[in-house]
Design an enzyme around this catalytic site. Structure first.
Site, PDB file in Angstrom:
ATOM      1  N   GLY A   1     -16.148   3.260 -16.713  1.00 18.48           N
ATOM      2  CA  GLY A   1     -15.037   2.739 -16.580  1.00 18.48           C
ATOM      3  C   GLY A   1     -14.764   1.489 -15.440  1.00 18.48           C
ATOM      4  O   GLY A   1     -13.839   1.150 -15.050  1.00 18.48           O
TER       5      GLY A   1
ATOM      6  N   SER B   1     -16.631  -3.118 -15.274  1.00 19.50           N
ATOM      7  CA  SER B   1     -15.642  -4.093 -15.246  1.00 19.50           C
ATOM      8  C   SER B   1     -17.721  -4.571 -15.331  1.00 19.50           C
ATOM      9  O   SER B   1     -18.087  -5.363 -15.816  1.00 19.50           O
ATOM     10  CB  SER B   1     -15.175  -5.062 -15.153  1.00 19.50           C
ATOM     11  OG  SER B   1     -15.591  -5.203 -13.688  1.00 19.50           O
TER      12      SER B   1
ATOM     13  N   ILE C   1      -9.966   3.791  -5.335  1.00 21.83           N
ATOM     14  CA  ILE C   1      -9.058   4.317  -3.767  1.00 21.83           C
ATOM     15  C   ILE C   1      -8.269   4.893  -4.346  1.00 21.83           C
ATOM     16  O   ILE C   1      -7.757   5.977  -2.976  1.00 21.83           O
ATOM     17  CB  ILE C   1      -8.778   2.937  -2.987  1.00 21.83           C
ATOM     18  CG1 ILE C   1      -7.841   2.446  -3.644  1.00 21.83           C
ATOM     19  CG2 ILE C   1      -9.654   2.142  -2.923  1.00 21.83           C
ATOM     20  CD1 ILE C   1      -7.164   1.263  -2.801  1.00 21.83           C
ATOM     21  N   ASP C   2      -8.336   5.988  -5.127  1.00 19.99           N
ATOM     22  CA  ASP C   2      -6.984   6.525  -5.290  1.00 19.99           C
ATOM     23  C   ASP C   2      -7.865   8.286  -5.457  1.00 19.99           C
ATOM     24  O   ASP C   2      -6.332   8.992  -5.479  1.00 19.99           O
ATOM     25  CB  ASP C   2      -6.494   6.497  -7.111  1.00 19.99           C
ATOM     26  CG  ASP C   2      -7.445   6.560  -8.066  1.00 19.99           C
ATOM     27  OD1 ASP C   2      -8.598   7.339  -7.679  1.00 19.99           O
ATOM     28  OD2 ASP C   2      -8.019   5.941  -8.885  1.00 19.99           O
TER      29      ASP C   2
ATOM     30  N   TYR D   1      -0.041  -1.708   0.221  1.00 18.43           N
ATOM     31  CA  TYR D   1      -0.023   0.171   0.648  1.00 18.43           C
ATOM     32  C   TYR D   1       0.851   1.350   0.295  1.00 18.43           C
ATOM     33  O   TYR D   1       0.177   2.103  -0.912  1.00 18.43           O
ATOM     34  CB  TYR D   1      -1.236  -0.183   1.206  1.00 18.43           C
ATOM     35  CG  TYR D   1      -2.011  -0.793   0.101  1.00 18.43           C
ATOM     36  CD1 TYR D   1      -3.357   0.008   0.276  1.00 18.43           C
ATOM     37  CD2 TYR D   1      -2.046  -2.684   1.529  1.00 18.43           C
ATOM     38  CE1 TYR D   1      -4.273  -1.119  -0.582  1.00 18.43           C
ATOM     39  CE2 TYR D   1      -3.474  -2.841   0.465  1.00 18.43           C
ATOM     40  CZ  TYR D   1      -4.127  -2.166   0.355  1.00 18.43           C
ATOM     41  OH  TYR D   1      -5.377  -3.127  -0.580  1.00 18.43           O
TER      42      TYR D   1
ATOM     43  N   GLU E   1     -14.830  -2.069 -23.807  1.00 18.67           N
ATOM     44  CA  GLU E   1     -15.943  -2.889 -24.581  1.00 18.67           C
ATOM     45  C   GLU E   1     -17.188  -3.193 -23.084  1.00 18.67           C
ATOM     46  O   GLU E   1     -17.189  -2.755 -22.582  1.00 18.67           O
ATOM     47  CB  GLU E   1     -14.647  -4.077 -24.193  1.00 18.67           C
ATOM     48  CG  GLU E   1     -13.989  -4.435 -23.192  1.00 18.67           C
ATOM     49  CD  GLU E   1     -13.279  -5.737 -23.086  1.00 18.67           C
ATOM     50  OE1 GLU E   1     -12.715  -6.194 -22.181  1.00 18.67           O
ATOM     51  OE2 GLU E   1     -12.550  -5.770 -23.959  1.00 18.67           O
TER      52      GLU E   1
ATOM     53  N   HIS F   1     -15.120   1.651  -1.771  1.00 12.23           N
ATOM     54  CA  HIS F   1     -14.291   1.017  -1.189  1.00 12.23           C
ATOM     55  C   HIS F   1     -12.928   1.673  -0.553  1.00 12.23           C
ATOM     56  O   HIS F   1     -11.624   0.770  -0.160  1.00 12.23           O
ATOM     57  CB  HIS F   1     -13.567   0.336  -2.151  1.00 12.23           C
ATOM     58  CG  HIS F   1     -14.571  -0.664  -2.878  1.00 12.23           C
ATOM     59  ND1 HIS F   1     -14.146  -0.961  -4.322  1.00 12.23           N
ATOM     60  CD2 HIS F   1     -15.237  -1.619  -2.817  1.00 12.23           C
ATOM     61  CE1 HIS F   1     -14.737  -2.289  -4.599  1.00 12.23           C
ATOM     62  NE2 HIS F   1     -16.299  -1.859  -3.857  1.00 12.23           N
TER      63      HIS F   1
ATOM     64  N   ARG G   1       1.410   1.968  -3.647  1.00 17.60           N
ATOM     65  CA  ARG G   1       0.381   2.544  -4.380  1.00 17.60           C
ATOM     66  C   ARG G   1       0.435   4.050  -4.140  1.00 17.60           C
ATOM     67  O   ARG G   1      -0.302   4.871  -4.541  1.00 17.60           O
ATOM     68  CB  ARG G   1      -1.146   1.731  -4.034  1.00 17.60           C
ATOM     69  CG  ARG G   1      -0.554   0.314  -3.926  1.00 17.60           C
ATOM     70  CD  ARG G   1      -1.773  -0.497  -3.842  1.00 17.60           C
ATOM     71  NE  ARG G   1      -3.107  -0.459  -4.686  1.00 17.60           N
ATOM     72  CZ  ARG G   1      -3.930  -1.438  -5.037  1.00 17.60           C
ATOM     73  NH1 ARG G   1      -4.845  -1.999  -4.248  1.00 17.60           N
ATOM     74  NH2 ARG G   1      -5.150  -0.503  -5.801  1.00 17.60           N
TER      75      ARG G   1
ATOM     76  N   CYS H   1      -2.649   6.293  22.033  1.00 20.45           N
ATOM     77  CA  CYS H   1      -3.363   4.720  21.691  1.00 20.45           C
ATOM     78  C   CYS H   1      -1.837   4.299  21.353  1.00 20.45           C
ATOM     79  O   CYS H   1      -1.847   3.069  21.628  1.00 20.45           O
ATOM     80  CB  CYS H   1      -4.640   4.852  20.789  1.00 20.45           C
ATOM     81  SG  CYS H   1      -4.921   3.771  19.388  1.00 20.45           S
TER      82      CYS H   1
END
Length: 310
Positions: A249, A251, A142-143, A102, A277, A158, A105, A212
């Protein structure tokens, strides 16, 4: 409770995020419709009259920004696919490896920018709001590229790469640090020859709430986890209210998001799909526009000649 709300809750209670339902579940939502139209002029007439537009987006809208999807052939980070790392079990077994994935990413996303599709959506929202019309974006991504483009009414079903959640106190917070913690600096290279960093848990991202110090995790919905019920409720409300729905965009195979647009179509609301597609849901929609979203979407959402700008 609306029919949409009831059906969604029932499916979500049985299907984990990111998984496909059984064939019997898919049969339940199958609709027989005529072949969808690719007539942009007809779509534009529908668009000009819509008051509440819901736009559902998936990985395809970000692919043109160079965002790796980690799905399909070649979609590996080192020797793992996302499905092997984005799970509660993977994090419990090896939080260092999952955080390296992560962190990589996050660092990649800090270099990426919204493409014409993101910008067209944000500009459409801003323009229509001045006319008393609304646009909501319900994204599986999630970007945060929609947010970067300027979209305000955004539901990230998400989660986000740039939010963390404490595994101890549950606190969720935005986090844009680069690196997210000193121990991850320079880590996360995707080359399969790279060895795991094996960072001790105490050096991984830690909660900063007073007293914490719990281990943080990415605030994303992993495989095996259900969607946030508050976000899902808000998405249901918007989809119940919309009078035009765009699917951009995606599927249309990842549930429960894959059922959103077919449910909208089932109540007679026009749905337009913008995708490279055809998908398993294409024949359930009124419109289908093949090709890159960054090419097809801007003219679809541009100002219509009947619009009056105050």
């Amino acid at each position: 409770m609306s029919l949409f709300h009831f059906a969604t809750r029932r499916l979500v209670s049985q299907v984990y995020c990111g998984l496909k339902p059984s064939s019997s579940k898919k049969q339940k939502f199958c609709l027989e419709m005529a072949r969808p139209s690719s007539n942009m002029a007809d779509f534009r007439e529908v668009f000009a009259k819509a008051k509440h537009i819901a736009i559902i987006t998936g990985a395809g809208v970000s692919a043109e920004s160079g965002v790796p999807t980690f799905r399909g052939a070649g979609g590996f980070w080192r020797k793992w696919q996302a499905q092997e790392l984005a799970t509660p079990g993977a994090f419990a077994r090896n939080p260092s490896r999952v955080w390296e994935f992560y962190h990589y990413r996050r660092e990649v996303m800090l270099t990426k920018h919204p493409n014409p599709a993101h910008i067209a959506i944000a500009e459409c929202e801003k323009r229509l709001s001045k006319q008393g019309r609304s646009v909501v974006v319900i994204t599986q991504n999630i970007d945060e590229l929609h947010r970067k483009a300027g979209t305000k009414h955004l539901l990230e079903i998400h989660g986000s790469l740039f939010k963390t959640r404490c595994t101890n106190c549950g606190n969720v917070t935005a986090n844009y640090k680069s690196p997210i913690c000193p121990a991850l600096a320079g880590k996360g290279a995707p080359d399969p020859e790279v060895e795991d960093a094996a960072i001790p848990v105490e050096h991984l991202p830690q909660c900063e709430e007073d007293g914490c110090n719990g281990l943080l995790r990415p605030h994303v919905v992993w495989f095996g986890e259900t969607l946030d019920p508050d976000v899902l409720t808000e998405a249901e409300k918007e989809l119940d209210m919309c009078d035009l729905c765009l699917v951009v965009g995606t599927s249309s195979v990842v549930y429960p998001a894959a059922m959103f647009a077919p449910q909208v179509s089932a109540r007679g609301v026009p749905v337009a799909e913008f995708n490279m597609e055809a998908t398993p849901a294409t024949n359930r929609f009124r419109f289908h526009f093949p090709g890159p979203c960054g090419t097809t979407l801007p003219p679809a959402l541009a100002r219509h000649e009947t619009e009056i700008i105050a």
